[in-house]
Design a protein around this motif. Structure first.
Motif, PDB file in Angstrom:
ATOM      1  N   GLU A 142       9.564   3.126  -4.416  1.00  0.00           N
ATOM      2  CA  GLU A 142       9.185   2.580  -2.979  1.00  0.00           C
ATOM      3  C   GLU A 142       7.690   2.006  -3.192  1.00  0.00           C
ATOM      4  O   GLU A 142       6.851   2.676  -3.777  1.00  0.00           O
ATOM      5  CB  GLU A 142       8.977   3.845  -1.903  1.00  0.00           C
TER       6      GLU A 142
ATOM      7  N   TRP B 185      17.140   4.680   4.055  1.00  0.00           N
ATOM      8  CA  TRP B 185      15.693   5.373   4.117  1.00  0.00           C
ATOM      9  C   TRP B 185      15.823   6.766   4.812  1.00  0.00           C
ATOM     10  O   TRP B 185      16.526   6.727   5.971  1.00  0.00           O
ATOM     11  CB  TRP B 185      14.880   4.425   4.902  1.00  0.00           C
TER      12      TRP B 185
ATOM     13  N   ARG C 286      12.857   9.941   6.067  1.00  0.00           N
ATOM     14  CA  ARG C 286      11.555  10.333   6.200  1.00  0.00           C
ATOM     15  C   ARG C 286      11.507  11.991   6.605  1.00  0.00           C
ATOM     16  O   ARG C 286      12.276  12.626   6.860  1.00  0.00           O
ATOM     17  CB  ARG C 286      10.697   9.518   7.424  1.00  0.00           C
ATOM     18  N   GLN C 287      10.169  12.214   6.331  1.00  0.00           N
ATOM     19  CA  GLN C 287       9.842  13.698   6.341  1.00  0.00           C
ATOM     20  C   GLN C 287       8.559  14.070   6.625  1.00  0.00           C
ATOM     21  O   GLN C 287       7.438  13.413   6.073  1.00  0.00           O
ATOM     22  CB  GLN C 287      10.070  14.603   4.838  1.00  0.00           C
TER      23      GLN C 287
ATOM     24  N   ARG D  84      13.772  16.682   6.285  1.00  0.00           N
ATOM     25  CA  ARG D  84      13.873  15.266   5.980  1.00  0.00           C
ATOM     26  C   ARG D  84      15.134  14.720   7.025  1.00  0.00           C
ATOM     27  O   ARG D  84      15.851  15.318   7.327  1.00  0.00           O
ATOM     28  CB  ARG D  84      14.278  14.938   4.520  1.00  0.00           C
TER      29      ARG D  84
ATOM     30  N   VAL E  99       6.440  10.881   5.215  1.00  0.00           N
ATOM     31  CA  VAL E  99       6.665  10.271   4.061  1.00  0.00           C
ATOM     32  C   VAL E  99       8.106   9.412   4.026  1.00  0.00           C
ATOM     33  O   VAL E  99       9.028  10.284   4.435  1.00  0.00           O
ATOM     34  CB  VAL E  99       6.678  11.363   2.797  1.00  0.00           C
ATOM     35  N   TYR E 100       8.109   8.323   3.562  1.00  0.00           N
ATOM     36  CA  TYR E 100       9.378   7.820   3.782  1.00  0.00           C
ATOM     37  C   TYR E 100       9.972   7.678   2.297  1.00  0.00           C
ATOM     38  O   TYR E 100       9.449   7.318   1.145  1.00  0.00           O
ATOM     39  CB  TYR E 100       9.198   6.407   4.266  1.00  0.00           C
ATOM     40  N   TYR E 101      11.321   8.040   2.133  1.00  0.00           N
ATOM     41  CA  TYR E 101      12.000   8.151   1.026  1.00  0.00           C
ATOM     42  C   TYR E 101      13.287   6.941   1.039  1.00  0.00           C
ATOM     43  O   TYR E 101      13.876   7.193   1.915  1.00  0.00           O
ATOM     44  CB  TYR E 101      12.697   9.478   0.605  1.00  0.00           C
TER      45      TYR E 101
ATOM     46  N   TRP F  65      17.157   9.365  -5.461  1.00  0.00           N
ATOM     47  CA  TRP F  65      16.040   9.215  -4.686  1.00  0.00           C
ATOM     48  C   TRP F  65      14.769   8.625  -5.296  1.00  0.00           C
ATOM     49  O   TRP F  65      14.622   8.750  -6.604  1.00  0.00           O
ATOM     50  CB  TRP F  65      15.799  10.836  -4.312  1.00  0.00           C
TER      51      TRP F  65
ATOM     52  N   GLY G  60       8.736   8.795  -2.739  1.00  0.00           N
ATOM     53  CA  GLY G  60       8.325   8.495  -1.427  1.00  0.00           C
ATOM     54  C   GLY G  60       6.956   7.820  -1.272  1.00  0.00           C
ATOM     55  O   GLY G  60       6.349   7.651  -2.431  1.00  0.00           O
ATOM     56  N   THR G  61       6.919   7.275  -0.242  1.00  0.00           N
ATOM     57  CA  THR G  61       5.515   6.477   0.329  1.00  0.00           C
ATOM     58  C   THR G  61       5.131   6.829   1.646  1.00  0.00           C
ATOM     59  O   THR G  61       5.833   7.159   2.443  1.00  0.00           O
ATOM     60  CB  THR G  61       5.738   5.056   0.005  1.00  0.00           C
ATOM     61  N   GLN G  62       3.889   7.307   1.825  1.00  0.00           N
ATOM     62  CA  GLN G  62       3.179   7.820   3.043  1.00  0.00           C
ATOM     63  C   GLN G  62       3.061   6.619   3.804  1.00  0.00           C
ATOM     64  O   GLN G  62       2.574   5.782   3.595  1.00  0.00           O
ATOM     65  CB  GLN G  62       2.090   8.429   2.679  1.00  0.00           C
TER      66      GLN G  62
END
Length: 126
Positions: free
Chosen positions: A6, A36, A38-39, A45, A93-95, A116, A119-121
């Motif tokens: 990501e 996508w 997110r958590q 999540r 955090v998006y996965y 998976w 992740g990106t913040q």
């Protein structure tokens, strides 16, 4: 080795836009559903959006409908998430995930997703 990577996260003010990208490598994902999640801190999540292999069918969690758009480019093995009108509650955090089963992209089966990303913040300030 299969990888989902990501990019595109960052800090944005409320009302702004970001575009996330997920580049897949190691195999062809053209027949996979991609999506996508997110958590947020202290939360489970959460499913955000998914897109079928041909891009013709998409699904979104209610909280992002009308603001987020998922798309994919199978020639580049890449899926995108355009996020507009961002809100502080979008902070997470998006996965990126990939799986052949459409039903994985929801509240029940998400833990069984085959692939998976790391992740990106995304942080949205008020």
């Amino acid at each position: 080795q299969v990888q989902l990577v990501e990019s595109g996260g960052g800090l944005m003010q409320a009302g702004g836009s970001l575009r996330l990208s997920c580049a897949a490598s190691g195999r062809t994902f053209s027949s996979y559903v991609m999506g996508w999640f997110r958590q947020a801190p202290g939360k489970e999540r959460e499913f955000v959006a998914a897109i079928r292999w041909n891009g013709g069918i998409t699904n979104y969690v209610d909280s992002v409908k009308g603001r987020f758009t998922i798309s994919r480019d199978n020639s580049k093995n890449t899926v995108y998430l355009q996020m507009n009108s961002l809100k502080p509650e979008d902070t997470a955090v998006y996965y990126c995930a990939a799986d052949p089963d459409w039903m994985v992209f929801g509240r029940i089966k998400w833990r069984s997703a085959e692939y998976w990303g790391q992740g990106t913040q995304v942080t949205v300030s008020s």
